[in-house]
Scaffold this active site. Sequence first.
Site, mmCIF file in Angstrom:
data_model
loop_
_atom_site.group_PDB
_atom_site.id
_atom_site.type_symbol
_atom_site.label_atom_id
_atom_site.label_comp_id
_atom_site.label_asym_id
_atom_site.label_seq_id
_atom_site.Cartn_x
_atom_site.Cartn_y
_atom_site.Cartn_z
ATOM 1 C CE LYS A 254 -3.255 2.491 3.061
ATOM 2 N NZ LYS A 254 -4.182 2.399 4.220
ATOM 3 C CE LYS A 266 -6.742 8.141 8.423
ATOM 4 N NZ LYS A 266 -7.336 6.972 9.083
ATOM 5 C CG ASP A 277 -1.966 4.970 5.146
ATOM 6 O OD1 ASP A 277 -1.800 3.916 5.800
ATOM 7 O OD2 ASP A 277 -3.059 5.293 4.640
ATOM 8 C CG ASP A 336 -10.032 7.024 6.955
ATOM 9 O OD1 ASP A 336 -8.949 7.026 6.334
ATOM 10 O OD2 ASP A 336 -10.118 7.148 8.194
ATOM 11 C CD GLU A 338 -6.721 5.073 2.666
ATOM 12 O OE1 GLU A 338 -7.724 5.080 3.401
ATOM 13 O OE2 GLU A 338 -5.572 4.834 3.078
ATOM 14 N NE ARG A 340 -10.759 -1.507 3.483
ATOM 15 C CZ ARG A 340 -11.361 -1.783 4.635
ATOM 16 N NH1 ARG A 340 -12.521 -2.430 4.647
ATOM 17 N NH2 ARG A 340 -10.824 -1.421 5.769
HETATM 18 N N1 BES Z 1 -4.354 4.066 7.054
HETATM 19 C C1 BES Z 1 -5.492 3.787 7.811
HETATM 20 C C2 BES Z 1 -5.286 2.731 8.893
HETATM 21 C C3 BES Z 1 -4.312 3.042 9.994
HETATM 22 C C4 BES Z 1 -4.753 3.504 11.218
HETATM 23 C C5 BES Z 1 -2.974 2.798 9.827
HETATM 24 C C6 BES Z 1 -3.849 3.741 12.227
HETATM 25 C C7 BES Z 1 -2.066 3.045 10.839
HETATM 26 C C8 BES Z 1 -2.493 3.510 12.043
HETATM 27 C C9 BES Z 1 -6.607 3.280 6.904
HETATM 28 O O1 BES Z 1 -6.644 3.820 5.643
HETATM 29 C C10 BES Z 1 -7.896 3.646 7.552
HETATM 30 O O2 BES Z 1 -8.171 4.801 7.632
HETATM 31 N N2 BES Z 1 -8.655 2.655 7.995
HETATM 32 C C11 BES Z 1 -9.897 2.874 8.622
HETATM 33 C C12 BES Z 1 -10.871 1.864 8.061
HETATM 34 C C13 BES Z 1 -12.307 2.114 8.470
HETATM 35 C C14 BES Z 1 -12.812 3.375 7.812
HETATM 36 C C15 BES Z 1 -13.109 0.932 8.048
HETATM 37 C C16 BES Z 1 -9.713 2.667 10.120
HETATM 38 O O3 BES Z 1 -8.981 1.783 10.521
HETATM 39 O O4 BES Z 1 -10.290 3.448 10.879
HETATM 40 ZN ZN ZN Z 2 -4.858 4.477 4.918
HETATM 41 MG MG MG Z 3 -7.793 5.553 5.529
#
Ligand code: BES
Ligand code: ZN
Ligand code: MG
Length: 492
Positions: A254, A266, A277, A336, A338, A340
């Site tokens: 990613k 966020k 990220d 968010d 994104e 995947r």
């Molecule tokens: N990049 C984030 C996940 C993340 C969170 C990585 C904390 C490192 C530390 C990812 O893109 C994300 O925002 N995931 C969301 C998914 C949700 C919207 C289903 C999450 O984990 O809140």
């Molecule tokens: Zn992310």
């Molecule tokens: Mg995200």
Amino acid sequence: MKLDVSSARQPIPTDLLVIILDEKLKFSEVDDPELANLLKSLAKDFQEKTIKKEYFSRWGGSINHILVFHTALNTSYNVWERIKLYASRAVSWGSDLNLKRVTILLNGPDAPAYFGKVVEGVILGGYAFERYKAEKNRYLDQAEISLVAKDEALDLCRKKFNRYSIVSNAVNECREIVNEPGCAVYPEVLADLAKQIGKKHRLRVSVLDEKALEKGGYTGLVAVGKGSVHAPRLISLEYKAPKKSPARLALVGKGITFDTGGISIKPSERMLEMKGDMAGGAAVLYAMKAIAQLKPSIDVIGIIPSAENTPDANAQRPGDIFVAKNGKSVQVDNTDAEGRLVLIDGFALAGELGATHLVDIATLTGAVVRALGQGYAGIMGNDAGLVQAIIRSGINHGENYWQLPLPEEYKELLKTPYADINNVGGPHGGAITAGLFLQEFVPEKTAWAHLDIAGPFLFDKPWKYFAAGATGFGLKTFVDLCERFEEYFPRP
Ligand code: BES
Ligand code: ZN
Ligand code: MG
């Protein structure tokens, strides 16, 4: 930092002599009877826990100071990890007291097996992100660190030195790029780095720009990248084994160079960590650099789908629907989620390039961090052999994985009335529903494993032999997996 291997001529003129003791293993042998006596009584004190920390003292003759560790310290890690920790501590002592010539004594019968770990500890422990600091630590430029091996083991130790230097330096380069802020590293920058690495190390590199992505139907990358002034890129680097290889391993990382969350923005607290990220992509990029130098016996393709996820008038909206390259329509319930969406374009490319095995690596979910904490990455997959191989390779290098299931019945959670699949699965089991989403896009007949590194990719405080910041997690696992691939999956 000058780091080298030398043979065991004693006495050794040095500012700091470093010795590691163990109850059974013998890492070093000393000629000086006075020092030998001291080590004997120290060993007892360490084992009886009379001494709870490393022992440091001035010494005499050609040795100015000594620093002694015992593996009875830091019981939470295995011996390999502790050796790395001590090697990195030795560099810190040297740096703090400005002792330029550091000698680590590894001339004992058991040292060769751990030699690479010392090299790794020194190199990883010597790294700090200093690019933007006015005052830089000049010690590391001047330090001369010698690893003393016994004559009979010199060849073996030099080999290990070479292998572990290549990998550890790649890890530090990976950390550097992950630590860089989002203003400095965006998809084009990653693409340029890939081109540079490819040119230097003879890897075939291809970069699809926004037009090529549009034309090629890489709709996930296009959708996620729409809101940013920095257009998305799909980067690939191909390594060909010296002899014909029946297996082709694709590593898909990613590469979100900053994740604001997009329109589903966020909270601002700790959002800065989302500059990292692209840690999965960086692990793939620099693993490819190490692989190109180490030349394992399987074909490896590194793939980095890269975009910046930002809110904008042009950004994708919650509820938007796109059709992925494999024909499935995807509803973007939450912008968010994104990672995947870009990964599945990487999967499509892996399929087109004939991957037999596919491993993706991503800072994918906050949920995996809540489940496992920062010491473990989550691992999921459709092939038990591949999952086990990765767990093994990780253990070999201090990268821990814990397997999560992919239950068939949870697929329900990804249903939506409006499209074939939703990009989020609700509040429960977020790491697992992310894995289930990805599984729907794995090319047919491909063994697949998914590594969710949202926990260990970055620490806001020092951790083990890492300074605060990025760790390069996953890179060492990938190199080991490639090196042992034929052992794990023997040719029929
Ligand atoms: N990049 C984030 C996940 C993340 C969170 C990585 C904390 C490192 C530390 C990812 O893109 C994300 O925002 N995931 C969301 C998914 C949700 C919207 C289903 C999450 O984990 O809140
Ligand atoms: Zn992310
Ligand atoms: Mg995200």
